[in-house]
Write a protein that holds these residues in place. Structure first.
Motif, PDB file in Angstrom:
ATOM      1  N   LYS A 141     -24.247  -1.768  10.839  1.00  0.00           N
ATOM      2  CA  LYS A 141     -24.977  -0.853   9.954  1.00  0.00           C
ATOM      3  C   LYS A 141     -25.827   0.078  10.815  1.00  0.00           C
ATOM      4  CE  LYS A 141     -23.866  -3.758   6.544  1.00  0.00           C
ATOM      5  NZ  LYS A 141     -23.009  -3.465   5.430  1.00  0.00           N
TER       6      LYS A 141
ATOM      7  N   TYR B 244      -7.159 -10.208  -1.729  1.00  0.00           N
ATOM      8  CA  TYR B 244      -5.861  -9.952  -1.097  1.00  0.00           C
ATOM      9  C   TYR B 244      -5.676 -10.942   0.063  1.00  0.00           C
ATOM     10  CZ  TYR B 244      -2.337  -7.153   1.524  1.00  0.00           C
ATOM     11  OH  TYR B 244      -1.225  -6.705   2.209  1.00  0.00           O
ATOM     12  N   ALA B 245      -6.730 -11.087   0.877  1.00  0.00           N
ATOM     13  CA  ALA B 245      -6.662 -11.985   2.040  1.00  0.00           C
ATOM     14  C   ALA B 245      -6.464 -13.435   1.580  1.00  0.00           C
ATOM     15  CB  ALA B 245      -7.941 -11.869   2.860  1.00  0.00           C
TER      16      ALA B 245
ATOM     17  N   PHE C 237      -7.004   0.189   5.378  1.00  0.00           N
ATOM     18  CA  PHE C 237      -6.584  -1.087   4.772  1.00  0.00           C
ATOM     19  C   PHE C 237      -5.612  -1.843   5.692  1.00  0.00           C
ATOM     20  CE2 PHE C 237      -7.313  -0.525  -0.108  1.00  0.00           C
ATOM     21  CZ  PHE C 237      -8.655  -0.313   0.138  1.00  0.00           C
TER      22      PHE C 237
ATOM     23  N   CYS D 237     -16.460  -7.252   1.881  1.00  0.00           N
ATOM     24  CA  CYS D 237     -15.038  -6.952   2.073  1.00  0.00           C
ATOM     25  C   CYS D 237     -14.330  -6.776   0.731  1.00  0.00           C
ATOM     26  CB  CYS D 237     -14.392  -8.092   2.846  1.00  0.00           C
ATOM     27  SG  CYS D 237     -12.612  -7.941   2.993  1.00  0.00           S
ATOM     28  N   THR D 238     -13.706  -5.625   0.540  1.00  0.00           N
ATOM     29  CA  THR D 238     -13.004  -5.392  -0.718  1.00  0.00           C
ATOM     30  C   THR D 238     -11.631  -6.070  -0.722  1.00  0.00           C
ATOM     31  OG1 THR D 238     -12.479  -3.274   0.272  1.00  0.00           O
ATOM     32  CG2 THR D 238     -14.022  -3.222  -1.522  1.00  0.00           C
ATOM     33  N   GLY D 239     -11.191  -6.509   0.463  1.00  0.00           N
ATOM     34  CA  GLY D 239      -9.865  -7.133   0.558  1.00  0.00           C
ATOM     35  C   GLY D 239      -9.902  -8.648   0.462  1.00  0.00           C
TER      36      GLY D 239
ATOM     37  N   ALA E 238      -7.746  -3.172   8.440  1.00  0.00           N
ATOM     38  CA  ALA E 238      -8.691  -4.233   8.039  1.00  0.00           C
ATOM     39  C   ALA E 238      -7.982  -5.555   7.793  1.00  0.00           C
ATOM     40  CB  ALA E 238      -9.450  -3.799   6.786  1.00  0.00           C
ATOM     41  N   SER E 239      -6.715  -5.490   7.365  1.00  0.00           N
ATOM     42  CA  SER E 239      -6.034  -6.756   7.073  1.00  0.00           C
ATOM     43  C   SER E 239      -5.306  -7.303   8.296  1.00  0.00           C
ATOM     44  CB  SER E 239      -5.029  -6.567   5.932  1.00  0.00           C
ATOM     45  OG  SER E 239      -4.010  -5.687   6.319  1.00  0.00           O
TER      46      SER E 239
ATOM     47  N   ARG F 206     -21.319  -3.785   0.170  1.00  0.00           N
ATOM     48  CA  ARG F 206     -20.271  -3.451   1.136  1.00  0.00           C
ATOM     49  C   ARG F 206     -19.476  -4.688   1.565  1.00  0.00           C
ATOM     50  NH1 ARG F 206     -20.607   1.974   2.461  1.00  0.00           N
ATOM     51  NH2 ARG F 206     -18.398   1.647   2.840  1.00  0.00           N
TER      52      ARG F 206
ATOM     53  N   PRO G 199     -12.695 -14.523  11.536  1.00  0.00           N
ATOM     54  CA  PRO G 199     -11.734 -13.456  11.832  1.00  0.00           C
ATOM     55  C   PRO G 199     -12.419 -12.102  12.036  1.00  0.00           C
ATOM     56  CG  PRO G 199     -11.259 -14.505   9.700  1.00  0.00           C
ATOM     57  CD  PRO G 199     -12.558 -15.042  10.168  1.00  0.00           C
TER      58      PRO G 199
ATOM     59  N   PRO H  83     -17.922 -15.057   5.778  1.00  0.00           N
ATOM     60  CA  PRO H  83     -16.857 -14.424   6.565  1.00  0.00           C
ATOM     61  C   PRO H  83     -16.487 -13.041   6.040  1.00  0.00           C
ATOM     62  CG  PRO H  83     -15.949 -16.159   5.166  1.00  0.00           C
ATOM     63  CD  PRO H  83     -17.448 -16.255   5.063  1.00  0.00           C
ATOM     64  N   PHE H  84     -16.752 -12.789   4.750  1.00  0.00           N
ATOM     65  CA  PHE H  84     -16.398 -11.493   4.163  1.00  0.00           C
ATOM     66  C   PHE H  84     -17.626 -10.600   3.959  1.00  0.00           C
ATOM     67  CE2 PHE H  84     -13.082 -14.486   2.787  1.00  0.00           C
ATOM     68  CZ  PHE H  84     -11.944 -13.803   3.183  1.00  0.00           C
TER      69      PHE H  84
ATOM     70  N   TRP I 263     -25.057  -7.754  11.706  1.00  0.00           N
ATOM     71  CA  TRP I 263     -25.224  -9.141  11.228  1.00  0.00           C
ATOM     72  C   TRP I 263     -24.043  -9.918  11.775  1.00  0.00           C
ATOM     73  CZ3 TRP I 263     -21.345 -11.370   8.506  1.00  0.00           C
ATOM     74  CH2 TRP I 263     -20.486 -10.551   7.779  1.00  0.00           C
TER      75      TRP I 263
ATOM     76  N   THR J  12      -7.400  -9.753  10.888  1.00  0.00           N
ATOM     77  CA  THR J  12      -8.157 -10.767  10.143  1.00  0.00           C
ATOM     78  C   THR J  12      -7.233 -11.819   9.523  1.00  0.00           C
ATOM     79  OG1 THR J  12      -8.114  -9.227   8.286  1.00  0.00           O
ATOM     80  CG2 THR J  12     -10.163  -9.326   9.569  1.00  0.00           C
TER      81      THR J  12
ATOM     82  N   PHE K 240       0.812  -1.220   0.000  1.00  0.00           N
ATOM     83  CA  PHE K 240       0.000   0.000   0.000  1.00  0.00           C
ATOM     84  C   PHE K 240       0.852   1.280   0.000  1.00  0.00           C
ATOM     85  CE2 PHE K 240      -3.011  -2.898   2.489  1.00  0.00           C
ATOM     86  CZ  PHE K 240      -3.581  -3.359   1.319  1.00  0.00           C
TER      87      PHE K 240
HETATM   88  C1  HEM Z   1      -9.488 -13.071   6.388  1.00  0.00           C
HETATM   89  C2  HEM Z   1      -9.449 -11.801   6.107  1.00  0.00           C
HETATM   90  C3  HEM Z   1     -10.621 -10.857   6.113  1.00  0.00           C
HETATM   91  C4  HEM Z   1     -11.911 -11.027   6.553  1.00  0.00           C
HETATM   92  C5  HEM Z   1     -12.533 -12.275   7.146  1.00  0.00           C
HETATM   93  C6  HEM Z   1     -12.613  -9.784   6.323  1.00  0.00           C
HETATM   94  C7  HEM Z   1     -13.957  -9.566   6.644  1.00  0.00           C
HETATM   95  C8  HEM Z   1     -14.619  -8.393   6.418  1.00  0.00           C
HETATM   96  C9  HEM Z   1     -15.984  -8.138   6.809  1.00  0.00           C
HETATM   97  C10 HEM Z   1     -16.894  -9.110   7.525  1.00  0.00           C
HETATM   98  C11 HEM Z   1     -16.290  -6.877   6.419  1.00  0.00           C
HETATM   99  C12 HEM Z   1     -17.603  -6.133   6.678  1.00  0.00           C
HETATM  100  C13 HEM Z   1     -18.599  -6.306   5.571  1.00  0.00           C
HETATM  101  C14 HEM Z   1     -19.909  -5.632   5.940  1.00  0.00           C
HETATM  102  O1  HEM Z   1     -19.910  -4.636   6.643  1.00  0.00           O
HETATM  103  O2  HEM Z   1     -20.940  -6.149   5.527  1.00  0.00           O
HETATM  104  C15 HEM Z   1     -15.116  -6.322   5.785  1.00  0.00           C
HETATM  105  C16 HEM Z   1     -15.060  -5.053   5.243  1.00  0.00           C
HETATM  106  C17 HEM Z   1     -13.922  -4.538   4.679  1.00  0.00           C
HETATM  107  N1  HEM Z   1     -12.704  -5.144   4.524  1.00  0.00           N
HETATM  108 FE1  HEM Z   1     -12.242  -7.040   5.051  1.00  0.00          FE
HETATM  109  N2  HEM Z   1     -11.749  -8.884   5.762  1.00  0.00           N
HETATM  110  C18 HEM Z   1     -10.528  -9.490   5.606  1.00  0.00           C
HETATM  111  C19 HEM Z   1      -9.391  -8.934   5.071  1.00  0.00           C
HETATM  112  C20 HEM Z   1      -9.315  -7.688   4.514  1.00  0.00           C
HETATM  113  C21 HEM Z   1      -8.130  -7.132   3.881  1.00  0.00           C
HETATM  114  C22 HEM Z   1      -6.822  -7.878   3.695  1.00  0.00           C
HETATM  115  C23 HEM Z   1      -8.450  -5.867   3.486  1.00  0.00           C
HETATM  116  C24 HEM Z   1      -7.631  -4.834   2.769  1.00  0.00           C
HETATM  117  C25 HEM Z   1      -6.558  -5.074   2.151  1.00  0.00           C
HETATM  118  C26 HEM Z   1      -9.837  -5.636   3.856  1.00  0.00           C
HETATM  119  C27 HEM Z   1     -10.524  -4.477   3.587  1.00  0.00           C
HETATM  120  C28 HEM Z   1     -11.844  -4.272   3.918  1.00  0.00           C
HETATM  121  C29 HEM Z   1     -12.542  -3.030   3.645  1.00  0.00           C
HETATM  122  C30 HEM Z   1     -11.948  -1.791   2.968  1.00  0.00           C
HETATM  123  C31 HEM Z   1     -13.851  -3.199   4.112  1.00  0.00           C
HETATM  124  C32 HEM Z   1     -14.994  -2.170   4.038  1.00  0.00           C
HETATM  125  C33 HEM Z   1     -15.750  -2.427   2.753  1.00  0.00           C
HETATM  126  C34 HEM Z   1     -16.876  -1.430   2.557  1.00  0.00           C
HETATM  127  O3  HEM Z   1     -17.473  -1.007   3.550  1.00  0.00           O
HETATM  128  O4  HEM Z   1     -17.151  -1.103   1.400  1.00  0.00           O
HETATM  129  N3  HEM Z   1     -10.323  -6.753   4.474  1.00  0.00           N
HETATM  130  N4  HEM Z   1     -14.109  -7.259   5.793  1.00  0.00           N
END
Ligand code: HEM
Length: 474
Positions: free
Chosen positions: A357, A426-427, A281, A421-423, A284-285, A419, A351, A413-414, A378, A288, A179
């Protein structure tokens, strides 16, 4: 002693009366069943100490579809089950919008940005595009070489390691490289950002008391320092970009892309938006992916037959490569069984507990009224341990993910919907590339197979997941 007893009794009676009043008014207005717990703190402590028990108990006691509680000072409806997940994911910006407690969004430097500005929108566009598969897959080789260097330095020389703290350091370094500072593998940036970032991350979920000495105060201080360091790094990069004769082109990392971006109004991404996204970012990573790596190691150590199957899959990929040749996206796509193992790990140890919300209008769900302004959660736990979707739910069984896998919306899980998870990709890449290198190098055995888990509210191995290592001989 007697007066203390009388005061205690008085407080208990007042709370019982208040609870009755709240539940009566709730039932009159047909709000979801549930209880609010203590004044101000609500049920936050019970939730954070064990979110899985919290959700499963309340689904039994109140309703399997939706119950009310109070978390982080907010009245909250907890939506449960696949139908509830589908409902929330499909109604973003119709009934609900994403929400974070103020204390957390402040520490994440989100309040320095204006969500209606052109810069904000541009920053979101650039960062979403960056994490899309067609862009992020170019970093597989970098991830591979970084994992190799990490293992050679911090694992190979030792007979015993703590997986979770090491995975956190690795995850942090990887995010800094991809990043912030791709072209400098010596990663000066890690040295600058590490300590304030770790201070920030340690206090972000603590009681939001901005008083010197308190963890939340330290978290805000850490976050501020990370922002300032990022501003410095940005201005140095801008200077370099101006000096370079390479057509001012630098898309090697996310920061470079931010610095080059502009929209049809001529707007560039503001430094506040750059910091907001990069801190978001890295945050978030951080927990998790590092907890996923740690728990995968734990499960593989307890299930030798699963380890053997992962090893077989990964050795086949390794044998297809020349000496020193790095993994590619095509290799990652072949890691199907290993991904099932990671999914089963995320089912048993989600994770992220779920998503948060805010209701943007009054609506009803499952016959109950959810008023505008209530917060909505949720929960991954409402389905992940439910025998209706995962028979014998305590059992670690990656075969659940073979064929068509679990029923729709039961394994999220994502998250899902706009909305989600955008990552995610990557994960997936980080955890698979790490697993590839681990199993092709070592066998491992947990020092304490009964190691406890604590929640923060995401699961964390209490002793850092300590393992004995044995290097493969060939
Ligand atoms: C095992 C790894 C990961 C898990 C389980 C995970 C899980 C989640 C979950 C449950 C959400 C919330 C979705 C919602 O509100 O409905 C989320 C949002 C998000 N995650 Fe991850 N995440 C992981 C890794 C990552 C990584 C590596 C990144 C960035 C490089 C990342 C970036 C984001 C971002 C930016 C959001 C907000 C998305 C939005 O609101 O538009 N996540 N993630």
């Amino acid at each position: 002693m007697d007066s203390m007893y009388v005061i205690g009794l008085g407080i208990t009676i007042i709370i019982i009366i208040l609870t009755q009043i709240v539940s009566k008014s709730s039932s009159k207005q047909n709000f979801p069943p549930g209880r609010k717990g203590w004044p101000i703190i609500g049920e936050t402590t019970t939730f954070v100490s064990c979110p899985v028990k919290f959700v499963v108990d309340r689904m039994k006691d109140h309703s399997p579809d939706v119950f009310q509680t109070s978390l982080a000072g907010e009245t909250m409806a907890v939506f449960c089950g696949p139908a509830a997940n589908k409902f929330i994911f499909s109604n973003e910006l119709k009934f609900v919008k994403s929400w974070l407690p103020r204390s957390i969004s402040k520490a994440l430097a989100q309040q320095n940005s204006d969500p209606t500005s052109h810069s904000f929108k541009l920053a979101d566009q650039v960062s979403h595009k960056f994490l899309k598969l067609d862009c992020i897959q170019q970093y597989v080789g970098t991830m591979d070489s970084m994992v190799q260097q990490h293992l050679d330095k911090f694992w190979v020389p030792f007979e015993q390691v703590k997986v979770h703290p090491l995975a956190k350091e690795f995850t942090f370094e990887l995010s800094c490289r991809i990043f912030v500072e791709f072209s400098n593998p010596s990663l000066q940036v890690v040295k600058q950002l590490r300590d304030p970032f770790f201070e920030f991350i340690e206090g972000i979920f603590s009681t939001p008391l901005n008083v010197p000495g308190m963890p939340y105060y330290k978290a805000l201080k850490g976050s501020k320092l990370v922002q300032e360091k990022l501003y410095e790094i940005m201005s140095q990069r801008k200077k370099k970009l101006k000096l370079s004769d390479d057509d001012n082109h630098d898309d090697s990392d996310l920061l470079g892309r931010f610095l080059m971006a502009s929209d049809e109004h001529g707007t560039c991404v503001s430094k506040e938006d750059v910091a907001r996204i990069i801190i978001g970012f890295i945050f978030a990573s951080f927990y998790t992916t590092s907890t996923t790596i740690a728990f995968v190691v734990g499960f593989l150590s307890k299930h030798p037959q699963v380890y053997e199957k992962v090893l077989q899959e990964q050795m086949e990929i390794k044998r297809g490569k020349g000496p020193g040749e790095l993994l590619t996206w095509a290799d990652v796509q072949k890691m199907k069984y290993s991904w099932n193992v990671i999914c089963e790990t995320m089912r048993l140890r989600p994770p992220a507990t779920g998503g948060y919300k805010e209701a943007i209008t009054d609506f009803t769900y499952s016959g109950y009224n959810i008023p505008k302004g209530w917060k909505v959660h949720w929960s991954a736990y409402s389905t992940s341990m439910n025998p209706d979707y995962f028979p014998d739910p305590e059992k670690f069984d990656p075969a659940r993910f073979e064929g068509s896998g679990p029923p729709p919306y039961s394994f999220v899980p994502f998250g899902g919907g706009p909305r989600m998870c955008t990552g995610k990709e990557y994960a997936r890449m980080e955890t698979l590339v790490f697993l590839h290198n681990l199993v092709t190098k070592f066998r491992f055995k947990m020092v304490n197979p009964n190691e406890n888990i604590f929640y923060n509210p995401d699961p964390v191995p209490a002793e850092g997941l300590q393992v004995y290592l044995q290097l493969h001989t060939n």
